[in-house]
Design a protein around this motif. Sequence first.
Motif, short mmCIF file in Angstrom:
data_model
loop_
_atom_site.label_atom_id
_atom_site.label_comp_id
_atom_site.label_asym_id
_atom_site.label_seq_id
_atom_site.Cartn_x
_atom_site.Cartn_y
_atom_site.Cartn_z
N GLU A 107 -17.14 3.57 -2.21
CA GLU A 107 -16.17 2.32 -2.34
C GLU A 107 -15.20 2.87 -3.02
N CYS A 108 -15.00 3.50 -3.91
CA CYS A 108 -13.42 3.50 -4.46
C CYS A 108 -12.69 4.41 -3.48
N SER A 109 -13.08 4.75 -2.88
CA SER A 109 -12.15 5.32 -1.69
C SER A 109 -11.00 3.96 -1.02
N THR A 110 -12.29 3.43 -0.83
CA THR A 110 -11.86 2.25 0.43
C THR A 110 -10.82 1.07 -0.37
N ALA A 111 -10.97 1.24 -1.90
CA ALA A 111 -10.22 0.44 -2.35
C ALA A 111 -8.59 1.24 -2.90
N LEU A 112 -8.99 2.39 -2.81
CA LEU A 112 -7.80 3.26 -2.46
C LEU A 112 -7.19 2.89 -1.73
N GLN A 113 -7.93 2.92 0.00
CA GLN A 113 -7.29 3.38 0.87
C GLN A 113 -6.79 1.69 1.00
N THR A 114 -6.78 0.64 1.04
CA THR A 114 -6.54 -0.65 0.35
C THR A 114 -5.33 -0.77 -0.29
N GLN A 115 -5.44 -0.56 -1.52
CA GLN A 115 -4.11 0.11 -2.32
C GLN A 115 -2.39 0.48 -1.57
N MET A 116 -3.45 1.50 -1.03
CA MET A 116 -2.31 2.61 -0.12
C MET A 116 -1.75 1.99 0.69
N ASP A 117 -2.06 1.06 1.62
CA ASP A 117 -1.66 -0.10 2.90
C ASP A 117 -0.53 -1.07 2.11
N VAL A 118 -1.47 -1.72 1.41
CA VAL A 118 -0.14 -2.66 0.09
C VAL A 118 1.05 -2.28 0.02
N LEU A 119 1.07 -0.63 -1.18
CA LEU A 119 2.05 -0.49 -1.33
C LEU A 119 3.11 -0.01 -0.20
N LYS A 120 2.10 0.28 1.21
CA LYS A 120 3.24 0.95 2.36
C LYS A 120 3.62 -0.02 3.72
N LYS A 121 3.46 -1.95 3.08
CA LYS A 121 3.48 -2.65 3.71
C LYS A 121 4.67 -3.32 2.35
N ASP A 122 4.79 -2.62 1.16
CA ASP A 122 6.24 -3.49 -0.22
C ASP A 122 6.93 -2.33 0.69
N ASN A 123 6.78 -1.14 0.67
CA ASN A 123 8.09 0.16 0.90
C ASN A 123 8.60 0.06 1.66
N GLU A 124 8.13 -0.73 2.70
CA GLU A 124 9.09 -1.33 4.30
C GLU A 124 9.70 -2.24 3.69
N ARG A 125 9.42 -3.46 3.17
CA ARG A 125 9.50 -4.76 3.15
C ARG A 125 10.99 -4.35 2.14
N THR A 126 10.75 -3.37 0.73
CA THR A 126 11.94 -2.84 0.42
C THR A 126 12.50 -2.48 0.82
N LYS A 127 12.54 -1.27 2.30
CA LYS A 127 13.71 -0.46 2.68
C LYS A 127 14.36 -1.06 3.42
N SER A 128 13.53 -2.67 4.85
CA SER A 128 14.27 -3.71 5.16
C SER A 128 15.19 -4.43 4.47
N ASP A 129 15.26 -4.60 3.10
CA ASP A 129 15.60 -6.10 2.53
C ASP A 129 16.68 -4.23 1.63
N PHE A 130 16.57 -3.56 1.48
CA PHE A 130 17.88 -2.39 1.34
C PHE A 130 18.61 -2.27 2.28
N LEU A 131 18.88 -2.16 3.91
CA LEU A 131 19.42 -2.65 4.73
C LEU A 131 19.67 -3.95 4.65
N MET A 132 19.73 -4.93 4.81
CA MET A 132 19.96 -5.83 5.18
C MET A 132 21.53 -5.70 4.23
N LEU A 133 21.01 -5.40 2.86
CA LEU A 133 22.12 -5.54 1.72
C LEU A 133 23.01 -4.92 1.74
N LYS A 134 22.34 -3.48 2.20
CA LYS A 134 24.14 -2.74 2.29
C LYS A 134 24.88 -2.56 3.59
N SER A 135 24.38 -3.56 5.10
CA SER A 135 25.59 -3.39 5.39
C SER A 135 26.18 -4.66 5.36
#
Length: 93
Positions: free
Chosen positions: A65-93
């Motif tokens: 159960e703990c592993s599943t919860a951690l994996q869910t959190q990792m997925d959310v963080l990965k999506k947030d990270n991708e969104r932040t990267k794309s936002d940064f690239l948009m601001l940079k250009s």
Amino acid sequence: MQAVWAKAIAAGTPPLTSAEVVNKVLSQDSSNGTFLKNVGIAECSYRSRSSSEDVFHSQLAAEKECSTALQTQMDVLKKDNERTKSDFLMLKS
């Protein structure tokens, strides 16, 4: 039973072991999963679990159960990270 073994040996084929016979019967009669139910065995366990095994299984379930919860959190963080990267690239250009 000994006659069956004698015939098998005379024919040049070794007789089946008890485990092989049980495996053969289970594979034939349990294709729909009813053999063990029909003989009154709900699970494929022929002995009861000890209390230490119960504790181990409980700990394992909790860790899963703990592993599943951690994996869910990792997925959310990965999506947030991708969104932040794309936002940064948009601001940079």
